[in-house]
Write a protein that holds these residues in place. Structure first.
Motif, PDB file in Angstrom:
ATOM      1  N   ALA A   1       0.908  -1.169   0.012  1.00 53.55           N
ATOM      2  CA  ALA A   1       0.064   0.027  -0.003  1.00 53.55           C
ATOM      3  C   ALA A   1       0.871   1.271  -0.010  1.00 53.55           C
TER       4      ALA A   1
ATOM      5  N   ASN B   1      -3.301   3.798  -2.001  1.00 47.90           N
ATOM      6  CA  ASN B   1      -3.486   2.804  -3.033  1.00 47.90           C
ATOM      7  C   ASN B   1      -3.109   1.594  -2.623  1.00 47.90           C
ATOM      8  N   TYR B   2      -3.813   0.284  -2.860  1.00 47.14           N
ATOM      9  CA  TYR B   2      -3.667  -0.746  -2.317  1.00 47.14           C
ATOM     10  C   TYR B   2      -3.473  -1.799  -3.392  1.00 47.14           C
TER      11      TYR B   2
ATOM     12  N   THR C   1      -4.905  -1.748   6.286  1.00 50.00           N
ATOM     13  CA  THR C   1      -5.298  -0.245   6.018  1.00 50.00           C
ATOM     14  C   THR C   1      -3.922   0.521   6.500  1.00 50.00           C
TER      15      THR C   1
ATOM     16  N   ASP D   1      -4.432  -4.943  -4.993  1.00 46.54           N
ATOM     17  CA  ASP D   1      -5.805  -5.562  -5.202  1.00 46.54           C
ATOM     18  C   ASP D   1      -6.123  -6.688  -4.029  1.00 46.54           C
TER      19      ASP D   1
ATOM     20  N   LYS E   1      -7.019  -5.250  -0.516  1.00 47.03           N
ATOM     21  CA  LYS E   1      -8.015  -4.425  -0.157  1.00 47.03           C
ATOM     22  C   LYS E   1      -9.015  -5.065   0.762  1.00 47.03           C
TER      23      LYS E   1
END
Length: 121
Positions: A49, A58-59, A68, A61, A64
């Motif tokens: 991330a 932005n993570y 966090t 995929d 997600k």
């Protein structure tokens, strides 16, 4: 000189949580993006991330909803809260920051030394 120091790694059981921290220090004028990458055994380093100075994230995929990223700009510190951990999350986690040093016009990438996260099944 700029240093990034990570903390918070360790051993956790499947389904558990960990919170990583990374503090940037040294001759810092400004910190732009900060982020986390990881390298699992036998694999290439991959993005976990990233977060901008304004808080845009932005993570990867696949992560997600479980991971966090956040930051404290006053402390030049980035965090990674990892929940519902799986054995495949086992890796060395690296912090990165884009930093403008004092008395410099340029921004450079800096990396921490890495912190081991091991998730047991």
């Amino acid at each position: 000189q700029v240093q990034l120091v990570e903390s918070g790694g360790g051993l956790v059981q499947t389904g558990g949580s960990l919170r990583l921290s990374c503090a940037a220090s040294g001759s810092i004028f400004r910190v732009n993006d900060m982020g986390w990458y990881r390298r699992a055994p036998g694999k290439q380093r991959e993005l976990v991330a990233r977060i901008s100075s304004g808080g845009m994230t932005n993570y990867a995929d696949s992560l997600k909803g479980r991971f966090t990223i956040s930051r404290d700009n006053a402390k030049n510190t980035v965090y990674l809260q990892m929940n519902s951990l799986k054995p495949e999350d086992t890796a060395v986690y690296y912090c990165t920051a884009v930093v403008q040093r004092t008395s410099s016009w340029r921004f450079d990438d800096y990396w921490g030394q890495g912190t081991q996260v091991t998730v047991s099944s």
